[in-house]
Design a protein around this motif. Structure first.
Motif, PDB file in Angstrom:
ATOM      1  N   GLY A   1     -37.322  24.453 -30.040  1.00 28.86           N
ATOM      2  CA  GLY A   1     -36.000  23.846 -30.148  1.00 28.86           C
ATOM      3  C   GLY A   1     -35.053  24.682 -30.993  1.00 28.86           C
ATOM      4  N   THR A   2     -35.540  25.216 -32.101  1.00 31.20           N
ATOM      5  CA  THR A   2     -34.713  26.074 -32.948  1.00 31.20           C
ATOM      6  C   THR A   2     -34.321  27.346 -32.227  1.00 31.20           C
ATOM      7  N   MET A   3     -35.241  27.898 -31.431  1.00 26.83           N
ATOM      8  CA  MET A   3     -34.938  29.118 -30.674  1.00 26.83           C
ATOM      9  C   MET A   3     -33.847  28.867 -29.638  1.00 26.83           C
ATOM     10  N   VAL A   4     -33.889  27.708 -28.976  1.00 29.62           N
ATOM     11  CA  VAL A   4     -32.838  27.372 -28.016  1.00 29.62           C
ATOM     12  C   VAL A   4     -31.502  27.211 -28.724  1.00 29.62           C
ATOM     13  N   SER A   5     -31.528  26.571 -29.881  1.00 31.85           N
ATOM     14  CA  SER A   5     -30.293  26.359 -30.638  1.00 31.85           C
ATOM     15  C   SER A   5     -29.671  27.679 -31.071  1.00 31.85           C
ATOM     16  N   THR A   6     -30.504  28.570 -31.606  1.00 30.42           N
ATOM     17  CA  THR A   6     -29.989  29.871 -32.041  1.00 30.42           C
ATOM     18  C   THR A   6     -29.510  30.702 -30.854  1.00 30.42           C
ATOM     19  N   GLY A   7     -30.273  30.694 -29.768  1.00 27.74           N
ATOM     20  CA  GLY A   7     -29.891  31.477 -28.603  1.00 27.74           C
ATOM     21  C   GLY A   7     -28.634  30.981 -27.920  1.00 27.74           C
ATOM     22  N   SER A   8     -28.357  29.680 -28.050  1.00 26.26           N
ATOM     23  CA  SER A   8     -27.158  29.137 -27.402  1.00 26.26           C
ATOM     24  C   SER A   8     -25.876  29.710 -27.997  1.00 26.26           C
ATOM     25  N   ASN A   9     -25.949  30.281 -29.201  1.00 27.97           N
ATOM     26  CA  ASN A   9     -24.765  30.889 -29.813  1.00 27.97           C
ATOM     27  C   ASN A   9     -24.365  32.192 -29.125  1.00 27.97           C
ATOM     28  N   TYR A  10     -25.270  32.734 -28.315  1.00 30.07           N
ATOM     29  CA  TYR A  10     -25.016  34.024 -27.689  1.00 30.07           C
ATOM     30  C   TYR A  10     -24.912  33.923 -26.173  1.00 30.07           C
ATOM     31  N   LEU A  11     -24.730  32.698 -25.674  1.00 28.93           N
ATOM     32  CA  LEU A  11     -24.508  32.495 -24.244  1.00 28.93           C
ATOM     33  C   LEU A  11     -23.065  32.861 -23.885  1.00 28.93           C
ATOM     34  N   PRO A  12     -22.785  33.354 -22.676  1.00 30.64           N
ATOM     35  CA  PRO A  12     -23.756  33.657 -21.606  1.00 30.64           C
ATOM     36  C   PRO A  12     -24.237  35.101 -21.604  1.00 30.64           C
ATOM     37  N   GLU A  13     -23.708  35.930 -22.528  1.00 36.54           N
ATOM     38  CA  GLU A  13     -24.005  37.369 -22.462  1.00 36.54           C
ATOM     39  C   GLU A  13     -25.504  37.631 -22.639  1.00 36.54           C
ATOM     40  N   TYR A  14     -26.091  37.015 -23.668  1.00 38.50           N
ATOM     41  CA  TYR A  14     -27.525  37.199 -23.922  1.00 38.50           C
ATOM     42  C   TYR A  14     -28.251  35.906 -23.553  1.00 38.50           C
ATOM     43  N   TRP A  15     -28.224  35.594 -22.269  1.00 34.00           N
ATOM     44  CA  TRP A  15     -28.708  34.303 -21.774  1.00 34.00           C
ATOM     45  C   TRP A  15     -30.186  34.067 -22.041  1.00 34.00           C
ATOM     46  N   TRP A  16     -30.975  35.131 -22.074  1.00 29.61           N
ATOM     47  CA  TRP A  16     -32.424  34.974 -22.198  1.00 29.61           C
ATOM     48  C   TRP A  16     -32.836  34.381 -23.550  1.00 29.61           C
ATOM     49  N   GLU A  17     -31.997  34.505 -24.560  1.00 31.00           N
ATOM     50  CA  GLU A  17     -32.367  34.009 -25.883  1.00 31.00           C
ATOM     51  C   GLU A  17     -32.421  32.480 -25.933  1.00 31.00           C
ATOM     52  N   ALA A  18     -31.709  31.819 -25.040  1.00 26.71           N
ATOM     53  CA  ALA A  18     -31.767  30.355 -24.949  1.00 26.71           C
ATOM     54  C   ALA A  18     -32.553  29.895 -23.728  1.00 26.71           C
ATOM     55  N   ILE A  19     -32.422  30.621 -22.620  1.00 22.69           N
ATOM     56  CA  ILE A  19     -33.068  30.198 -21.373  1.00 22.69           C
ATOM     57  C   ILE A  19     -34.582  30.327 -21.457  1.00 22.69           C
ATOM     58  N   MET A  20     -35.100  31.403 -22.005  1.00 21.80           N
ATOM     59  CA  MET A  20     -36.547  31.619 -22.040  1.00 21.80           C
ATOM     60  C   MET A  20     -37.276  30.566 -22.878  1.00 21.80           C
ATOM     61  N   PRO A  21     -36.828  30.257 -24.093  1.00 16.70           N
ATOM     62  CA  PRO A  21     -37.477  29.157 -24.825  1.00 16.70           C
ATOM     63  C   PRO A  21     -37.307  27.819 -24.116  1.00 16.70           C
ATOM     64  N   GLY A  22     -36.155  27.627 -23.444  1.00 19.35           N
ATOM     65  CA  GLY A  22     -35.960  26.389 -22.687  1.00 19.35           C
ATOM     66  C   GLY A  22     -36.951  26.267 -21.545  1.00 19.35           C
ATOM     67  N   LEU A  23     -37.211  27.378 -20.849  1.00 20.28           N
ATOM     68  CA  LEU A  23     -38.211  27.359 -19.782  1.00 20.28           C
ATOM     69  C   LEU A  23     -39.609  27.112 -20.345  1.00 20.28           C
ATOM     70  N   ALA A  24     -39.880  27.594 -21.552  1.00 21.04           N
ATOM     71  CA  ALA A  24     -41.177  27.342 -22.188  1.00 21.04           C
ATOM     72  C   ALA A  24     -41.350  25.852 -22.473  1.00 21.04           C
ATOM     73  N   ILE A  25     -40.273  25.188 -22.895  1.00 18.55           N
ATOM     74  CA  ILE A  25     -40.329  23.739 -23.108  1.00 18.55           C
ATOM     75  C   ILE A  25     -40.556  23.033 -21.779  1.00 18.55           C
ATOM     76  N   LEU A  26     -39.834  23.451 -20.753  1.00 17.81           N
ATOM     77  CA  LEU A  26     -40.004  22.862 -19.420  1.00 17.81           C
ATOM     78  C   LEU A  26     -41.439  23.028 -18.927  1.00 17.81           C
ATOM     79  N   TYR A  27     -42.033  24.171 -19.170  1.00 18.21           N
ATOM     80  CA  TYR A  27     -43.393  24.464 -18.704  1.00 18.21           C
ATOM     81  C   TYR A  27     -44.406  23.488 -19.290  1.00 18.21           C
TER      82      TYR A  27
END
Length: 303
Positions: free
Chosen positions: A257-283
């Motif tokens: 959750g913290t990784m998604v929160s931190t990565g969301s500050n860099y959307l959409p340019e560095y999308w993987w920083e929020a999307i990848m941890p989000g996909l891990a939660i989904l998994y």
């Protein structure tokens, strides 16, 4: 006596051998029924893979040192590649390594919350159904009062008072999670206490504790197992929500959750920083939900 007659192993007789063979036969039939549900098998594989990754995280993670206070500004914001499967974050840490260690935190949260809330909810639900009268009214009215409060709002209120940490997140979620099990087991136990075998146990002079633990509880195990498995995914999502809002696990501890929160500050340019941890939660949530649905069909219970 005929010396050629085969002898059973020491301590075993024909009855015990027959009982053991029946048990193995029942287990085999149960596994066959479960294995026919391909979604449930996929869920089991997902859950087992997450558990194994969490247990062997220091051996599996490509960069285990990135799970702590590691900084490499030369490698910050790198896109997913063969070297970094999920890319790197804003300080150059490998996201895949942190996701693997983040599973440790998520599973610890599940074990902690469900170990506290499930026994309390199950015991109170059975006691309310068995005792009746003012005991039933007191327990269930208090349970209804907590159910009327939005869970997230109650968790936010508790965690805002306590210092944000994994332990306090467990306490906050456990405080509101037991009532769901209490309501479910109460409704199930209410129908069980009127069964003939419970009345027979009362007439034979069995103690209240014996009736609760030996007569009523075993008939609730299937529903408890299904509900607990389904709840595991929701607990992970709830814990990730608290961490996303800054009230859960704190950095530098890797938390999804913290990784998604931190990565969301860099959307959409560095999308993987929020999307990848989000996909891990989904998994992991998908795994627990598929497994729980499979167990529900297997036991044929409603939760």
């Amino acid at each position: 006596m005929n010396n050629n007659e085969p002898r059973l192993p020491n301590g075993l007789d024909e009855f015990s051998m027959t009982t053991a063979s029946k048990q193995y036969s029942n287990i085999g039939r149960a596994w066959y029924r479960f294995s026919r549900n391909y979604a449930a098998v996929i869920g089991l594989i997902i859950v087992c893979s997450v558990i194994l990754m969490a247990i062997f995280a220091p051996l599996i993670a490509p960069n285990p040192e990135h799970a702590g206070s590691f900084v490499n500004f030369r490698a910050r914001h790198l896109a997913p590649s063969w070297e970094h499967w999920m890319g790197t974050d804003n300080v150059g840490r490998d996201i895949f390594s942190r996701v693997i260690f983040g599973y440790q935190v998520s599973l610890a949260l599940v074990v902690g919350v469900l170990s506290l809330s499930v026994p309390i909810g199950v015991l109170l639900g059975i006691v309310a159904a068995y005792a009746g009268g003012w005991v039933e009214q007191t327990i269930m009215r208090f349970n209804d009062m907590l159910l009327a409060v939005p869970p997230l709002a109650l968790a936010l209120a508790i965690t805002s008072i306590l210092e944000p940490s994994l332990i306090n997140a467990m306490i906050a979620i456990s405080f509101l999670w037991w009532n769901w099990h209490c309501r479910l087991i109460y409704q199930l136990a209410k129908s069980i206490v009127t069964e003939d075998f419970v009345e027979a146990a009362k007439l034979s002079g069995a103690s209240h504790w014996h009736i609760i633990t030996k007569e009523i509880l075993p008939n609730c195990v299937a529903a408890i197992s299904v509900k607990t498995t389904l709840d595991a995914g929701f607990v992970i999502l709830f814990g990730a929500t608290l961490s996303f809002l800054g009230l859960g696990v704190q950095p530098p501890t890797p938390d999804l959750g913290t990784m998604v929160s931190t990565g969301s500050n860099y959307l959409p340019e560095y999308w993987w920083e929020a999307i990848m941890p989000g996909l891990a939660i989904l998994y992991i949530i998908l795994g627990f939900n598929l497994l729980g649905d499979g167990l529900r069909d297997f036991f044929d219970v409603e939760v």
